[in-house]
Design an enzyme around this catalytic site. Structure first.
Site, PDB file in Angstrom:
ATOM      1  N   ASP A 104      43.958  19.704 -14.471  1.00  0.00           N
ATOM      2  CA  ASP A 104      45.373  18.420 -15.501  1.00  0.00           C
ATOM      3  C   ASP A 104      45.512  18.414 -16.860  1.00  0.00           C
ATOM      4  OD1 ASP A 104      46.865  16.364 -15.202  1.00  0.00           O
ATOM      5  OD2 ASP A 104      45.661  15.330 -14.801  1.00  0.00           O
ATOM      6  N   HIS A 131      49.661  15.666 -16.163  1.00  0.00           N
ATOM      7  CA  HIS A 131      49.968  14.393 -15.134  1.00  0.00           C
ATOM      8  C   HIS A 131      50.895  13.713 -16.442  1.00  0.00           C
ATOM      9  CE1 HIS A 131      46.583  12.303 -15.645  1.00  0.00           C
ATOM     10  NE2 HIS A 131      47.569  10.984 -15.979  1.00  0.00           N
ATOM     11  N   SER A 179      44.789   8.170 -19.759  1.00  0.00           N
ATOM     12  CA  SER A 179      44.276   9.766 -19.226  1.00  0.00           C
ATOM     13  C   SER A 179      44.618  10.574 -20.621  1.00  0.00           C
ATOM     14  CB  SER A 179      45.777   9.921 -18.469  1.00  0.00           C
ATOM     15  OG  SER A 179      45.382   9.471 -16.884  1.00  0.00           O
TER      16      SER A 179
END
Length: 396
Positions: A164, A134, A238
């Site tokens: 992901d 993402h 992230s």
């Protein structure tokens, strides 16, 4: 008078008794010293060596994790993923109903650059970087800021929406690959972990916490197996590294439950074992291939007539996809599956992970119970069809 005389006689007898024993002790000491001259020094040295037992202090934890950070931090990078977004200016109304009915363009479309911030981990010295999908999804240009200040352009090698994860390739030399925890060594609840990343774009930052739980599932995809930690993870973390107290990679930071819902200290990381599998497949083929047996299954409901012990493991088949591998193998709804190949099936999540690791086209034996009777079947899995992803609470 008689009482006083009696007291004096008692004291005299007591003194005479003590004197006799003192004289006897001196006589014995004289004889021992005469015949064994070194016995006195030996006795004194023996008595000097006797000390009260001391309780060993409990070992303390390290006063600093600077060595672990120094080992891992050079492998963590900042990622800036840019994409061009076209927007059509429209007249705004404060009333939402008028906004929907009368909203009309007020000028030509405008194009602007949108930038996502994230982190990544160098996992191979020849330039492979792991991050979250993402972070780089739909990006037109990806720039990576290395630990030593260099800026390099990155290309997407491949990505996997279900976990992901994405793999980038950076064209730069002298890249330090992060050490990974040994294969098969899993973090334990209570282990100290460090989260390294680029929160809010302010630069590389290290936070500390412990492993709060393992095998956590948020129902975002069928392959979830998150490490939960209370190490502070913020927007921009992230794709960053979750490392142990030795500076070894144990997970890739990916999501959190934020303060908007009243949560604090609840972050999640993809285990390094899962990340390593995705990395290897993407490096070799550019994509991830997973096995599929074509059945939907869930937890077993224990009943008196199920034929299962009260602590049974396994899954119950809820639905079989028409024409799928399970249907062709004769698997039926309400079958209880207990073993896949040589591995016991613990629960539905365990079977999903085992199923995904199967090689399409290679038969595997499944065994279980049907109406209380044992049965076996041979299933030849196929490649798993695309699975729609649920929205993820991202840590951009």
């Amino acid at each position: 008078m008689d009482s006083k005389a009696s007291t004096m006689n008692y004291a005299a007898r007591t003194l005479a008794f003590v004197a006799r024993f003192v004289v006897l002790g001196l006589a014995v000491a004289f004889i021992v010293g005469l015949f064994w001259p070194g016995s006195g020094s030996m006795l004194r040295s023996h008595l000097a060596s006797v000390r009260p037992l001391a309780v060993a202090p409990m070992p303390d934890g390290p006063a600093s994790y600077a060595d672990a950070v120094a080992k891992a931090a050079p492998s963590v990078v900042n990622i800036y993923a840019n994409k061009m977004v076209t927007e059509q200016p429209r007249e705004l109304y404060s009333d939402p109903v008028l906004q929907r009915i009368f909203s009309v363009p007020t000028g030509p479309a405008r194009t602007r650059r949108q930038q996502n911030l994230g982190s990544g981990v160098i996992v191979k010295e020849d330039g492979y970087v792991l991050t979250n999908n993402h972070v780089i999804a739909n990006a037109d240009d990806i720039q990576v800021l290395l630990y030593d200040g260099r800026v390099a352009k990155a290309q997407v090698v491949g990505s996997d929406e279900e976990t992901d994860l994405a793999v980038l390739r950076v064209d730069a030399g002298n890249l330090p690959a992060i050490p990974m925890s040994e294969e098969g060594v899993k973090p334990r609840v209570g282990d100290v972990v460090l989260a390294i990343g680029n929160p809010f774009g302010i630069g590389q930052t290290v936070t500390m916490g412990i492993v709060s739980a393992i095998g956590r599932q948020l129902n975002l995809s069928s392959l979830e197996n998150f490490i939960q930690t209370d190490a502070a993870i913020n927007f921009g973390n992230s794709g960053g590294a979750l490392v142990n107290a030795h500076g070894e990679l144990v997970g890739i930071n990916t999501s959190l439950i934020g303060q908007a819902v009243g949560a604090e200290g609840i972050g999640f990381a993809i285990p390094v074992s899962s990340a390593r599998e995705v990395l290897d497949q993407i490096v070799q083929t550019g994509h991830v291939v997973r096995g599929w047996i074509g059945a939907d299954y869930g937890a077993i409901s224990i009943s008196a007539d199920s034929g299962l012990p009260s602590a049974a493991r396994g899954v119950v088949v809820n639905e079989v996809s028409p024409g799928g591998p399970a249907a062709r193998a004769g698997i039926q709804p309400r079958d209880v599956l207990l073993k896949l190949g040589s591995e016991d099936i613990l629960d539905a999540s365990d079977l999903r992970r085992h199923e995904a690791s199967l090689k399409p086209g290679t038969a595997v034996e499944v065994s279980g119970l049907r109406n209380g009777a044992h049965f076996t079947a041979s299933i030849t899995p196929t490649q798993r069809p695309p699975t729609p992803m649920q929205p993820l609470r991202k840590v951009q």
